[in-house]
Design a protein around this motif. Structure first.
Motif, PDB file in Angstrom:
ATOM      1  N   ALA A   1       0.840  -1.204   0.000  1.00 42.38           N
ATOM      2  CA  ALA A   1       0.000   0.000   0.000  1.00 42.38           C
ATOM      3  C   ALA A   1       0.872   1.249   0.000  1.00 42.38           C
ATOM      4  N   GLY A   2       1.917   1.256   0.807  1.00 41.53           N
ATOM      5  CA  GLY A   2       2.813   2.412   0.855  1.00 41.53           C
ATOM      6  C   GLY A   2       3.484   2.671  -0.479  1.00 41.53           C
ATOM      7  N   ALA A   3       3.963   1.603  -1.119  1.00 42.66           N
ATOM      8  CA  ALA A   3       4.612   1.753  -2.425  1.00 42.66           C
ATOM      9  C   ALA A   3       3.621   2.277  -3.463  1.00 42.66           C
ATOM     10  N   LEU A   4       2.414   1.758  -3.449  1.00 41.84           N
ATOM     11  CA  LEU A   4       1.405   2.210  -4.412  1.00 41.84           C
ATOM     12  C   LEU A   4       1.009   3.666  -4.170  1.00 41.84           C
ATOM     13  N   ILE A   5       0.956   4.062  -2.919  1.00 43.87           N
ATOM     14  CA  ILE A   5       0.648   5.463  -2.601  1.00 43.87           C
ATOM     15  C   ILE A   5       1.729   6.375  -3.148  1.00 43.87           C
ATOM     16  N   VAL A   6       2.995   5.988  -2.968  1.00 42.50           N
ATOM     17  CA  VAL A   6       4.105   6.782  -3.503  1.00 42.50           C
ATOM     18  C   VAL A   6       3.995   6.876  -5.021  1.00 42.50           C
ATOM     19  N   LEU A   7       3.692   5.754  -5.664  1.00 44.84           N
ATOM     20  CA  LEU A   7       3.525   5.764  -7.121  1.00 44.84           C
ATOM     21  C   LEU A   7       2.415   6.713  -7.540  1.00 44.84           C
ATOM     22  N   ALA A   8       1.291   6.625  -6.872  1.00 50.36           N
ATOM     23  CA  ALA A   8       0.135   7.440  -7.237  1.00 50.36           C
ATOM     24  C   ALA A   8       0.392   8.927  -6.986  1.00 50.36           C
ATOM     25  N   GLU A   9       1.190   9.245  -5.967  1.00 51.51           N
ATOM     26  CA  GLU A   9       1.447  10.643  -5.630  1.00 51.51           C
ATOM     27  C   GLU A   9       2.580  11.251  -6.438  1.00 51.51           C
ATOM     28  N   THR A  10       3.378  10.430  -7.105  1.00 52.12           N
ATOM     29  CA  THR A  10       4.542  10.933  -7.834  1.00 52.12           C
ATOM     30  C   THR A  10       4.112  11.711  -9.066  1.00 52.12           C
ATOM     31  N   LYS A  11       4.589  12.929  -9.146  1.00 46.36           N
ATOM     32  CA  LYS A  11       4.273  13.794 -10.296  1.00 46.36           C
ATOM     33  C   LYS A  11       5.475  13.909 -11.239  1.00 46.36           C
ATOM     34  N   ASP A  12       6.642  13.409 -10.821  1.00 41.73           N
ATOM     35  CA  ASP A  12       7.867  13.486 -11.620  1.00 41.73           C
ATOM     36  C   ASP A  12       7.707  12.658 -12.891  1.00 41.73           C
ATOM     37  N   ALA A  13       7.593  13.345 -14.018  1.00 44.14           N
ATOM     38  CA  ALA A  13       7.363  12.674 -15.299  1.00 44.14           C
ATOM     39  C   ALA A  13       8.505  11.735 -15.662  1.00 44.14           C
ATOM     40  N   GLY A  14       9.724  12.098 -15.316  1.00 41.01           N
ATOM     41  CA  GLY A  14      10.878  11.244 -15.611  1.00 41.01           C
ATOM     42  C   GLY A  14      10.804   9.909 -14.897  1.00 41.01           C
ATOM     43  N   LYS A  15      10.444   9.950 -13.619  1.00 42.09           N
ATOM     44  CA  LYS A  15      10.303   8.705 -12.853  1.00 42.09           C
ATOM     45  C   LYS A  15       9.178   7.847 -13.413  1.00 42.09           C
ATOM     46  N   ARG A  16       8.049   8.497 -13.699  1.00 43.82           N
ATOM     47  CA  ARG A  16       6.892   7.748 -14.214  1.00 43.82           C
ATOM     48  C   ARG A  16       7.228   7.109 -15.559  1.00 43.82           C
ATOM     49  N   GLU A  17       7.971   7.831 -16.399  1.00 43.45           N
ATOM     50  CA  GLU A  17       8.361   7.286 -17.696  1.00 43.45           C
ATOM     51  C   GLU A  17       9.313   6.103 -17.518  1.00 43.45           C
ATOM     52  N   ALA A  18      10.244   6.212 -16.583  1.00 39.79           N
ATOM     53  CA  ALA A  18      11.177   5.109 -16.313  1.00 39.79           C
ATOM     54  C   ALA A  18      10.410   3.881 -15.803  1.00 39.79           C
ATOM     55  N   TRP A  19       9.446   4.108 -14.922  1.00 37.57           N
ATOM     56  CA  TRP A  19       8.642   2.994 -14.419  1.00 37.57           C
ATOM     57  C   TRP A  19       7.841   2.363 -15.551  1.00 37.57           C
ATOM     58  N   ALA A  20       7.288   3.206 -16.418  1.00 32.90           N
ATOM     59  CA  ALA A  20       6.502   2.692 -17.539  1.00 32.90           C
ATOM     60  C   ALA A  20       7.375   1.843 -18.463  1.00 32.90           C
ATOM     61  N   LYS A  21       8.588   2.309 -18.752  1.00 37.73           N
ATOM     62  CA  LYS A  21       9.492   1.539 -19.614  1.00 37.73           C
ATOM     63  C   LYS A  21       9.832   0.198 -18.978  1.00 37.73           C
ATOM     64  N   ARG A  22      10.071   0.221 -17.681  1.00 43.91           N
ATOM     65  CA  ARG A  22      10.378  -1.026 -16.978  1.00 43.91           C
ATOM     66  C   ARG A  22       9.177  -1.974 -17.011  1.00 43.91           C
TER      67      ARG A  22
END
Length: 108
Positions: free
Chosen positions: A47-68
């Motif tokens: 739950a904590g990890a998912l909350i961090v993911l949902a709250e992250t606005k950093d496009a670079g991080k989100r793009e890296a996660w998406a690529k992974r």
């Protein structure tokens, strides 16, 4: 003369379909948690990890996660069903699975 519409029956059918879709989504998310190995985490950690993911606005991080995530889905589809008619242009979800909105795992 026209037959009157049965709005109650139509609303019930829509409600039933919405319930089916919610149930399917929950099942698919559970399958994804298991397939990624995240079921080894406690509910609190997940739950904590998912909350961090949902709250992250950093496009670079989100793009890296998406690529992974895309790479993970592609590697899973190659291992599970190496057929020549597979579409190699995008991520392939597991049978009955979906891509998560963030595209994958946390790479902090």
């Amino acid at each position: 003369m026209r037959k009157p519409r049965d709005f109650d029956a139509e609303l019930k059918a829509l409600d039933d379909r919405a319930k089916e879709l919610r149930t399917k989504k929950v099942q698919q998310l559970g399958e994804l948690v298991i397939a990624t190995g995240a079921d080894a985490l406690t509910a609190e950690e997940l739950a904590g990890a998912l909350i961090v993911l949902a709250e992250t606005k950093d496009a670079g991080k989100r793009e890296a996660w998406a690529k992974r995530g895309v790479a993970w889905f592609q590697s899973k589809s190659r291992r599970s069903a190496p057929t020549p008619d597979r579409n190699g242009g995008g991520a392939q979800p597991q049978p009955g699975g979906t891509l998560p909105p963030s595209g994958g795992q946390c790479a902090d």
